[in-house]
Enzyme design. Sequence first.
Site, PDB file in Angstrom:
ATOM      1  N   GLU A 195      -8.816  -1.736  13.828  1.00  0.00           N
ATOM      2  CA  GLU A 195      -9.423  -2.663  12.859  1.00  0.00           C
ATOM      3  C   GLU A 195      -8.467  -3.828  12.580  1.00  0.00           C
ATOM      4  O   GLU A 195      -7.274  -3.632  12.393  1.00  0.00           O
ATOM      5  CB  GLU A 195      -9.686  -1.903  11.551  1.00  0.00           C
ATOM      6  CG  GLU A 195     -10.218  -2.795  10.450  1.00  0.00           C
ATOM      7  CD  GLU A 195     -10.251  -2.094   9.072  1.00  0.00           C
ATOM      8  OE1 GLU A 195     -10.545  -0.883   9.002  1.00  0.00           O
ATOM      9  OE2 GLU A 195      -9.972  -2.785   8.074  1.00  0.00           O
ATOM     10  N   SER A 213     -11.488  -6.670   7.222  1.00  0.00           N
ATOM     11  CA  SER A 213     -12.676  -6.178   6.516  1.00  0.00           C
ATOM     12  C   SER A 213     -13.156  -7.260   5.581  1.00  0.00           C
ATOM     13  O   SER A 213     -12.341  -7.980   4.997  1.00  0.00           O
ATOM     14  CB  SER A 213     -12.333  -4.947   5.665  1.00  0.00           C
ATOM     15  OG  SER A 213     -12.104  -3.830   6.472  1.00  0.00           O
ATOM     16  N   ARG A 270       0.858  -1.195   0.000  1.00  0.00           N
ATOM     17  CA  ARG A 270       0.000   0.000   0.000  1.00  0.00           C
ATOM     18  C   ARG A 270       0.886   1.234   0.000  1.00  0.00           C
ATOM     19  O   ARG A 270       1.679   1.422   0.925  1.00  0.00           O
ATOM     20  CB  ARG A 270      -0.891   0.025   1.242  1.00  0.00           C
ATOM     21  CG  ARG A 270      -1.638  -1.297   1.466  1.00  0.00           C
ATOM     22  CD  ARG A 270      -3.103  -1.150   1.213  1.00  0.00           C
ATOM     23  NE  ARG A 270      -3.751  -2.441   1.098  1.00  0.00           N
ATOM     24  CZ  ARG A 270      -4.923  -2.748   1.653  1.00  0.00           C
ATOM     25  NH1 ARG A 270      -5.548  -1.871   2.386  1.00  0.00           N
ATOM     26  NH2 ARG A 270      -5.456  -3.938   1.447  1.00  0.00           N
ATOM     27  N   ARG A 293      -1.562  -6.938  12.481  1.00  0.00           N
ATOM     28  CA  ARG A 293      -2.560  -6.406  13.431  1.00  0.00           C
ATOM     29  C   ARG A 293      -3.021  -7.499  14.398  1.00  0.00           C
ATOM     30  O   ARG A 293      -3.223  -7.250  15.585  1.00  0.00           O
ATOM     31  CB  ARG A 293      -3.761  -5.847  12.672  1.00  0.00           C
ATOM     32  CG  ARG A 293      -3.397  -4.746  11.678  1.00  0.00           C
ATOM     33  CD  ARG A 293      -3.864  -3.405  12.145  1.00  0.00           C
ATOM     34  NE  ARG A 293      -3.551  -2.374  11.176  1.00  0.00           N
ATOM     35  CZ  ARG A 293      -4.451  -1.656  10.511  1.00  0.00           C
ATOM     36  NH1 ARG A 293      -5.741  -1.868  10.720  1.00  0.00           N
ATOM     37  NH2 ARG A 293      -4.073  -0.732   9.670  1.00  0.00           N
ATOM     38  N   GLU A 323       0.294   4.155   0.732  1.00  0.00           N
ATOM     39  CA  GLU A 323      -0.266   5.242   1.522  1.00  0.00           C
ATOM     40  C   GLU A 323       0.815   5.875   2.391  1.00  0.00           C
ATOM     41  O   GLU A 323       1.649   5.180   2.945  1.00  0.00           O
ATOM     42  CB  GLU A 323      -1.395   4.696   2.407  1.00  0.00           C
ATOM     43  CG  GLU A 323      -2.594   4.249   1.584  1.00  0.00           C
ATOM     44  CD  GLU A 323      -3.354   3.086   2.216  1.00  0.00           C
ATOM     45  OE1 GLU A 323      -2.930   2.592   3.277  1.00  0.00           O
ATOM     46  OE2 GLU A 323      -4.354   2.662   1.614  1.00  0.00           O
ATOM     47  N   ARG A 361       0.189   1.556  13.316  1.00  0.00           N
ATOM     48  CA  ARG A 361      -0.538   0.369  12.857  1.00  0.00           C
ATOM     49  C   ARG A 361      -0.585   0.212  11.345  1.00  0.00           C
ATOM     50  O   ARG A 361      -1.316  -0.637  10.834  1.00  0.00           O
ATOM     51  CB  ARG A 361      -1.946   0.349  13.461  1.00  0.00           C
ATOM     52  CG  ARG A 361      -2.823   1.492  13.032  1.00  0.00           C
ATOM     53  CD  ARG A 361      -4.224   1.339  13.627  1.00  0.00           C
ATOM     54  NE  ARG A 361      -5.191   2.049  12.826  1.00  0.00           N
ATOM     55  CZ  ARG A 361      -5.329   3.375  12.830  1.00  0.00           C
ATOM     56  NH1 ARG A 361      -4.566   4.116  13.605  1.00  0.00           N
ATOM     57  NH2 ARG A 361      -6.224   3.945  12.059  1.00  0.00           N
ATOM     58  N   HIS A 362       0.186   1.018  10.630  1.00  0.00           N
ATOM     59  CA  HIS A 362       0.248   0.884   9.168  1.00  0.00           C
ATOM     60  C   HIS A 362       1.676   0.617   8.706  1.00  0.00           C
ATOM     61  O   HIS A 362       2.621   1.232   9.203  1.00  0.00           O
ATOM     62  CB  HIS A 362      -0.235   2.167   8.481  1.00  0.00           C
ATOM     63  CG  HIS A 362      -1.707   2.372   8.544  1.00  0.00           C
ATOM     64  ND1 HIS A 362      -2.281   3.214   9.471  1.00  0.00           N
ATOM     65  CD2 HIS A 362      -2.720   1.837   7.823  1.00  0.00           C
ATOM     66  CE1 HIS A 362      -3.609   3.193   9.300  1.00  0.00           C
ATOM     67  NE2 HIS A 362      -3.901   2.361   8.313  1.00  0.00           N
TER      68      HIS A 362
HETATM   69  P1  ATP Z   1      -7.192   0.943   7.795  1.00  0.00           P
HETATM   70  O1  ATP Z   1      -8.535   1.609   7.670  1.00  0.00           O
HETATM   71  O2  ATP Z   1      -6.868   0.508   9.185  1.00  0.00           O
HETATM   72  O3  ATP Z   1      -6.086   1.706   7.143  1.00  0.00           O
HETATM   73  P2  ATP Z   1      -8.085  -0.582   5.549  1.00  0.00           P
HETATM   74  O4  ATP Z   1      -9.545  -0.607   5.815  1.00  0.00           O
HETATM   75  O5  ATP Z   1      -7.534   0.363   4.566  1.00  0.00           O
HETATM   76  O6  ATP Z   1      -7.295  -0.431   6.950  1.00  0.00           O
HETATM   77  P3  ATP Z   1      -8.364  -3.104   4.234  1.00  0.00           P
HETATM   78  O7  ATP Z   1      -8.193  -2.724   2.819  1.00  0.00           O
HETATM   79  O8  ATP Z   1      -9.730  -3.296   4.781  1.00  0.00           O
HETATM   80  O9  ATP Z   1      -7.583  -2.052   5.149  1.00  0.00           O
HETATM   81  O10 ATP Z   1      -7.431  -4.390   4.495  1.00  0.00           O
HETATM   82  C1  ATP Z   1      -7.828  -5.496   5.296  1.00  0.00           C
HETATM   83  C2  ATP Z   1      -6.922  -5.628   6.508  1.00  0.00           C
HETATM   84  O11 ATP Z   1      -5.545  -5.658   6.112  1.00  0.00           O
HETATM   85  C3  ATP Z   1      -7.019  -4.461   7.474  1.00  0.00           C
HETATM   86  O12 ATP Z   1      -8.109  -4.601   8.343  1.00  0.00           O
HETATM   87  C4  ATP Z   1      -5.686  -4.549   8.188  1.00  0.00           C
HETATM   88  O13 ATP Z   1      -5.711  -5.553   9.209  1.00  0.00           O
HETATM   89  C5  ATP Z   1      -4.747  -5.018   7.100  1.00  0.00           C
HETATM   90  N1  ATP Z   1      -4.077  -3.852   6.511  1.00  0.00           N
HETATM   91  C6  ATP Z   1      -4.523  -3.093   5.501  1.00  0.00           C
HETATM   92  N2  ATP Z   1      -3.663  -2.101   5.219  1.00  0.00           N
HETATM   93  C7  ATP Z   1      -2.639  -2.234   6.075  1.00  0.00           C
HETATM   94  C8  ATP Z   1      -1.431  -1.504   6.290  1.00  0.00           C
HETATM   95  N3  ATP Z   1      -1.123  -0.446   5.546  1.00  0.00           N
HETATM   96  N4  ATP Z   1      -0.595  -1.928   7.271  1.00  0.00           N
HETATM   97  C9  ATP Z   1      -0.906  -3.012   8.011  1.00  0.00           C
HETATM   98  N5  ATP Z   1      -2.024  -3.729   7.860  1.00  0.00           N
HETATM   99  C10 ATP Z   1      -2.895  -3.354   6.915  1.00  0.00           C
HETATM  100 MG    MG Z   2     -10.830  -2.111   6.057  1.00  0.00          MG
END
Ligand code: ATP
Ligand code: MG
Length: 434
Positions: free
Chosen positions: A357, A360, A216, A408, A218, A224-225
Amino acid sequence: MAIMRTHYASGITPGMNGDTVTVAGWVHEIRDLGGICFLVLRDREGFIQVTMVKKKTDPALFDAGRRLNRESVVLVTGVVKEANQAPNGYEIIPEILNMLSEAKSPLPMDVTEKVGADIDTRLDSRFMDLRRRKMLAAFVIRHHALIAVRNFLTNEGFIEIHTPKVVAAATEGGTALFPITYFNREAFLNQSPQLYKQIMMAAGFDRVCEIGAIFRAEEHDTLRHLNEATSIDIEASFADHFDVMGILERLIHDVYAHVSRQCKPQLSALGIDLFVPELPFRRLTYDDALEIAHQHGHDIEWGDDFGTAAERAIGSAVGEHYFIINWPTEIKPYYTQAYDDAPRYSKSFDLMHPRMELASGSQRIHSHDLLRQRIAACGLDPGGFDFYLKAFRYGMPPHAGWGLGTERLVMTMLDVENIRDVVLFPRDRKRLSP
Ligand code: ATP
Ligand code: MG
């Protein structure tokens, strides 16, 4: 010269008094008291005290032993001697001492847990940081957690797959992609196996899972990211969102139970009394959760995501794992199914730990025409999704699934503050090395 140990620290017992063993590891500590010198050797499984008494030890060996640098790698062959005053109830009286690799001095950081170091110092010398017992314990637990995940999903009929990480199209659109050069074309690192695991439903595999890297782009700067994380993904045919929520909560329960059974020494090294969460997890609707956020003074409008502060407030109100279900359709990805009788709401859920979180998921759209329409409505070019949409035209069963972040899961289980402490070599905005 043989360089293989006969025993780890944990494999030697006071009852082996008189046996000759070969042990190997790092010089954790040297205590030179003049007439006697204690060398504490550290291996993966624990510590071993090697005792050298000047009068009884070969002078060359005694001299080499007392001059060892901390963290050098040594191999020691010697005799086990029961010794009540030694930490494990035994010591090794050395006969041969081989220094296999000398550690330079000063060390880049302390591994004895006596002196703390900041996160950058630790990450710069990560191999050294990982020598710390607590770090090792956390990664052994991560290993066992993933074994539990695989066993659980295998028992539930899932087939583990590996989908490509180099892809031509964005999964969800947006900008969160790392572009790469693929020969003379542009490609991306995959942000999720979503499209491929759905295609596998059209392939008739019925239930698939994958544990793999997601990327990602981002620009987060949070605890936590990560920019490269490990996702546990499932997709299941002939199942709806409630079915896969059931699988998810039972999986979480199983992982905790497995770790609490299999990882007692590691949990105690970390000072953790692991509590296995009870089933079923509470299910709040998005609207319920919004209400709690409002009660705690978080001014969030219907249709917005909660954000860190509100998530925490809801989490502490609930106090244990819970689901937030029925999210507004507009904030969930295009492949999410809406309720027929209330299309503003979607058949979606997030699994939450009170801190953050974890996962999802949703029931997915399996109608080709509707999916194509939704892609376009999200401002994406359906043409870029031909390879995906094609799978929906020749018999696609109804299906649902989720993605769960490994880091996570582990960090919340072990009460680790920073996600960087549950990956070996974290990738974040600033760090690409080691
Ligand atoms: P958040 O809102 O916490 O940034 P997200 O909703 O963008 O997460 P999803 O696309 O729903 O993330 O991805 C499913 C799962 O993968 C998340 O719930 C999280 O546990 C994990 N995840 C997603 N992006 C990341 C990240 N950048 N770093 C660590 N774990 C991640
Ligand atoms: Mg999510």
